[in-house]
Design an enzyme around this catalytic site. Structure first.
Site, mmCIF file in Angstrom:
data_model
loop_
_atom_site.group_PDB
_atom_site.id
_atom_site.type_symbol
_atom_site.label_atom_id
_atom_site.label_comp_id
_atom_site.label_asym_id
_atom_site.label_seq_id
_atom_site.Cartn_x
_atom_site.Cartn_y
_atom_site.Cartn_z
ATOM 1 N N GLY A 91 0.800 -1.224 0.000
ATOM 2 C CA GLY A 91 0.000 0.000 0.000
ATOM 3 C C GLY A 91 0.827 1.266 0.000
ATOM 4 C CD GLN A 92 6.828 2.746 -0.480
ATOM 5 O OE1 GLN A 92 7.157 1.565 -0.585
ATOM 6 N NE2 GLN A 92 7.692 3.729 -0.313
ATOM 7 C CG HIS A 98 6.523 7.261 4.467
ATOM 8 N ND1 HIS A 98 6.773 7.013 3.131
ATOM 9 C CD2 HIS A 98 5.239 6.898 4.690
ATOM 10 C CE1 HIS A 98 5.675 6.529 2.569
ATOM 11 N NE2 HIS A 98 4.729 6.432 3.495
HETATM 12 P P1 5GP Z 1 2.065 5.436 2.164
HETATM 13 O O1 5GP Z 1 0.763 4.875 1.639
HETATM 14 O O2 5GP Z 1 3.045 5.739 1.045
HETATM 15 O O3 5GP Z 1 2.655 4.606 3.255
HETATM 16 O O4 5GP Z 1 1.675 6.787 2.883
HETATM 17 C C1 5GP Z 1 1.814 8.041 2.287
HETATM 18 C C2 5GP Z 1 1.209 9.031 3.233
HETATM 19 O O5 5GP Z 1 1.568 10.322 2.794
HETATM 20 C C3 5GP Z 1 -0.325 8.986 3.277
HETATM 21 O O6 5GP Z 1 -0.761 8.749 4.609
HETATM 22 C C4 5GP Z 1 -0.751 10.370 2.790
HETATM 23 O O7 5GP Z 1 -1.884 10.884 3.454
HETATM 24 C C5 5GP Z 1 0.504 11.193 3.040
HETATM 25 N N1 5GP Z 1 0.652 12.320 2.140
HETATM 26 C C6 5GP Z 1 0.506 12.305 0.793
HETATM 27 N N2 5GP Z 1 0.731 13.516 0.292
HETATM 28 C C7 5GP Z 1 1.014 14.320 1.337
HETATM 29 C C8 5GP Z 1 1.328 15.709 1.447
HETATM 30 O O8 5GP Z 1 1.388 16.458 0.459
HETATM 31 N N3 5GP Z 1 1.565 16.204 2.690
HETATM 32 C C9 5GP Z 1 1.495 15.409 3.801
HETATM 33 N N4 5GP Z 1 1.736 15.996 4.969
HETATM 34 N N5 5GP Z 1 1.207 14.094 3.733
HETATM 35 C C10 5GP Z 1 0.973 13.566 2.518
#
Ligand code: 5GP
Ligand code: ZN
Length: 112
Positions: A91-92, A98
């Site tokens: 789900g990345q 991060h």
């Molecule tokens: P992943 O699914 O890659 O583990 O999580 C990515 C996270 O980045 C998601 O929880 C999403 O809400 C967050 N995110 C995406 N774009 C932005 C942004 O522009 N600013 C912030 N603060 N978070 C973001």
């Protein structure tokens, strides 16, 4: 990386709501929080996925930073969840390593 959203936060081209910063890491509030506390902790150095993280010391410090922030937010004793999503099935969505720090409510286990 020029086209990486989180690298742009490190360089200041995009300014997130920063909650912690040091030489190696940046932590900021998630734009779409899934809990009362939802912080993303990133290494300043671009690493695309957990598969690409070959620096054990950096990974250890990344997790220690999550625990330190939980203490600072006052949720360490109540508890919290840390999540690293890796690649499509994980789900990345953002391909800059991060850790999600989620806290402030009861987490329910969901395999999905
Ligand atoms: P992943 O699914 O890659 O583990 O999580 C990515 C996270 O980045 C998601 O929880 C999403 O809400 C967050 N995110 C995406 N774009 C932005 C942004 O522009 N600013 C912030 N603060 N978070 C973001
Ligand atoms: Zn990046």
């Amino acid at each position: 990386m020029n086209d990486c959203l989180f690298c742009k936060m490190v360089t200041g081209d995009i300014t997130p709501d920063v909650v912690f910063e040091n030489d190696e890491f940046l932590a900021f509030n998630d734009i779409n929080p899934q809990a009362p506390i939802h912080v993303l902790i990133i290494p300043k150095r671009h690493i695309s996925t957990l598969n690409d993280a070959d620096d054990a010391l950096l990974l250890g410090k990344l997790m220690q930073t999550a625990a330190q922030l939980a203490k600072q937010f006052g949720v360490a004793e109540a508890g919290y969840r840390t999540v690293i999503n890796c690649n499509a099935h994980g789900g990345q969505a953002v391909y800059h390593l991060h850790v999600h720090l989620l806290a402030g409510r009861q987490m329910l286990w969901s395999p999905g």
